[in-house]
Design a protein around this motif. Sequence first.
Motif, PDB file in Angstrom:
ATOM      1  N   SER A  63     -10.324  -0.211 -33.202  1.00  0.00           N
ATOM      2  CA  SER A  63     -11.751  -0.519 -33.362  1.00  0.00           C
ATOM      3  C   SER A  63     -11.968  -1.940 -33.864  1.00  0.00           C
ATOM      4  O   SER A  63     -11.173  -2.465 -34.656  1.00  0.00           O
ATOM      5  CB  SER A  63     -12.399   0.484 -34.326  1.00  0.00           C
ATOM      6  N   VAL A  64     -13.036  -2.551 -33.391  1.00  0.00           N
ATOM      7  CA  VAL A  64     -13.417  -3.898 -33.806  1.00  0.00           C
ATOM      8  C   VAL A  64     -14.726  -3.795 -34.576  1.00  0.00           C
ATOM      9  O   VAL A  64     -15.787  -3.569 -33.988  1.00  0.00           O
ATOM     10  CB  VAL A  64     -13.585  -4.835 -32.597  1.00  0.00           C
ATOM     11  N   PHE A  65     -14.650  -3.933 -35.881  1.00  0.00           N
ATOM     12  CA  PHE A  65     -15.837  -3.802 -36.729  1.00  0.00           C
ATOM     13  C   PHE A  65     -16.466  -5.168 -36.966  1.00  0.00           C
ATOM     14  O   PHE A  65     -15.774  -6.178 -37.090  1.00  0.00           O
ATOM     15  CB  PHE A  65     -15.472  -3.172 -38.072  1.00  0.00           C
ATOM     16  N   SER A  66     -17.781  -5.170 -37.043  1.00  0.00           N
ATOM     17  CA  SER A  66     -18.499  -6.385 -37.389  1.00  0.00           C
ATOM     18  C   SER A  66     -18.535  -6.504 -38.910  1.00  0.00           C
ATOM     19  O   SER A  66     -17.903  -5.742 -39.625  1.00  0.00           O
ATOM     20  CB  SER A  66     -19.922  -6.325 -36.821  1.00  0.00           C
ATOM     21  N   GLU A  85     -22.984  -1.988 -30.682  1.00  0.00           N
ATOM     22  CA  GLU A  85     -22.860  -1.714 -32.118  1.00  0.00           C
ATOM     23  C   GLU A  85     -23.241  -0.281 -32.426  1.00  0.00           C
ATOM     24  O   GLU A  85     -22.537   0.416 -33.168  1.00  0.00           O
ATOM     25  CB  GLU A  85     -23.788  -2.668 -32.893  1.00  0.00           C
ATOM     26  N   HIS A 101     -20.645   2.159 -30.842  1.00  0.00           N
ATOM     27  CA  HIS A 101     -19.378   2.034 -31.572  1.00  0.00           C
ATOM     28  C   HIS A 101     -19.478   2.717 -32.923  1.00  0.00           C
ATOM     29  O   HIS A 101     -18.555   3.403 -33.366  1.00  0.00           O
ATOM     30  CB  HIS A 101     -19.057   0.544 -31.744  1.00  0.00           C
ATOM     31  N   CYS A 133      -9.111   3.276 -36.226  1.00  0.00           N
ATOM     32  CA  CYS A 133      -9.908   2.401 -37.098  1.00  0.00           C
ATOM     33  C   CYS A 133      -9.105   1.185 -37.549  1.00  0.00           C
ATOM     34  O   CYS A 133      -9.640   0.083 -37.664  1.00  0.00           O
ATOM     35  CB  CYS A 133     -10.400   3.179 -38.322  1.00  0.00           C
ATOM     36  N   ARG A 137     -16.537  -5.056 -27.702  1.00  0.00           N
ATOM     37  CA  ARG A 137     -16.903  -5.715 -28.951  1.00  0.00           C
ATOM     38  C   ARG A 137     -16.173  -7.026 -29.161  1.00  0.00           C
ATOM     39  O   ARG A 137     -16.600  -7.860 -29.960  1.00  0.00           O
ATOM     40  CB  ARG A 137     -16.589  -4.798 -30.139  1.00  0.00           C
ATOM     41  N   LYS A 138     -15.025  -7.237 -28.514  1.00  0.00           N
ATOM     42  CA  LYS A 138     -14.248  -8.443 -28.723  1.00  0.00           C
ATOM     43  C   LYS A 138     -15.035  -9.663 -28.262  1.00  0.00           C
ATOM     44  O   LYS A 138     -15.623  -9.695 -27.208  1.00  0.00           O
ATOM     45  CB  LYS A 138     -12.924  -8.366 -27.965  1.00  0.00           C
ATOM     46  N   ALA A 180     -14.093  -0.931 -27.975  1.00  0.00           N
ATOM     47  CA  ALA A 180     -13.454  -2.014 -28.732  1.00  0.00           C
ATOM     48  C   ALA A 180     -13.311  -3.259 -27.858  1.00  0.00           C
ATOM     49  O   ALA A 180     -13.493  -4.384 -28.336  1.00  0.00           O
ATOM     50  CB  ALA A 180     -12.096  -1.559 -29.247  1.00  0.00           C
ATOM     51  N   ARG A 227     -16.573  -1.510 -42.195  1.00  0.00           N
ATOM     52  CA  ARG A 227     -15.179  -1.393 -41.780  1.00  0.00           C
ATOM     53  C   ARG A 227     -14.404  -0.431 -42.681  1.00  0.00           C
ATOM     54  O   ARG A 227     -13.262  -0.086 -42.395  1.00  0.00           O
ATOM     55  CB  ARG A 227     -14.509  -2.767 -41.755  1.00  0.00           C
TER      56      ARG A 227
END
Length: 234
Positions: free
Chosen positions: A158-161, A12, A15, A154, A230-231, A227, A80
């Motif tokens: 990218s994988v945002f929480s 986190e 990223h 983005c 993060r998945k 990314a 995000r």
Amino acid sequence: MQNSLSLSLSVEEIHTAYNSEYTIPTVTEAFCVHKASAQLPGLYRKSSLFTLFQDLIRYGKTKQKLNRAEWLRVFDVPKRWFWHFYAISVFWNVFLLLLSINFIYQLQSYPSWLTGMLKILTGVPSFDGQAPQLATVLVQLLLCVHSLRRLLECLFVSVFSDGVMHLVQYLFGLGYYIVLGLTVLCSDQMAKGPGTLLSQLDWIHVAGFVLFIAASLLQHQSTVLLAGLRKGKS
């Protein structure tokens, strides 16, 4: 479980760093203040002022352990929304680039409102009307390319929480890319060079362009890698 949580937090943080290059100086300063505040008496660390400061500088999962008052959550915006920064940067810097190209080939000076802003930022009492230098146009072009790449990353990589950031951080990010485009033009006003664009071409421009491409590819590969990590994580 603890190792998994630590890995998730580390990913986190990394990223977030890749998605917030505009905050590096500010975050560094805030981190130093945060470390210094940790040495303060416990009574101060329980105060509302300390909590307010921590809420201002933290984002994402770093906010989870912070005991915040409910009213502070009003200033939360989704992390995000990082893509907003790059969207603003693309439109604004492409606009400035078009003004520069129009200045060079159509001999139409910058709008009065823009020259006024440049005079305020540079302190130069008058604008001599000379067209932008090659270095300035090149930096503007690369800034547009960089912003477009980051915008696409983005949106599609990218994988945002579900983390959040403070509204002040969000507004700072929007303002950063607007001011960044202006600083490029300010440097052009402060250091004028004679000759046409092609006559100004030097090896340092080529070297800088090659370095930009290499660094962009490396950052993109790192973004894809992060990314992927993060998945499947919360």
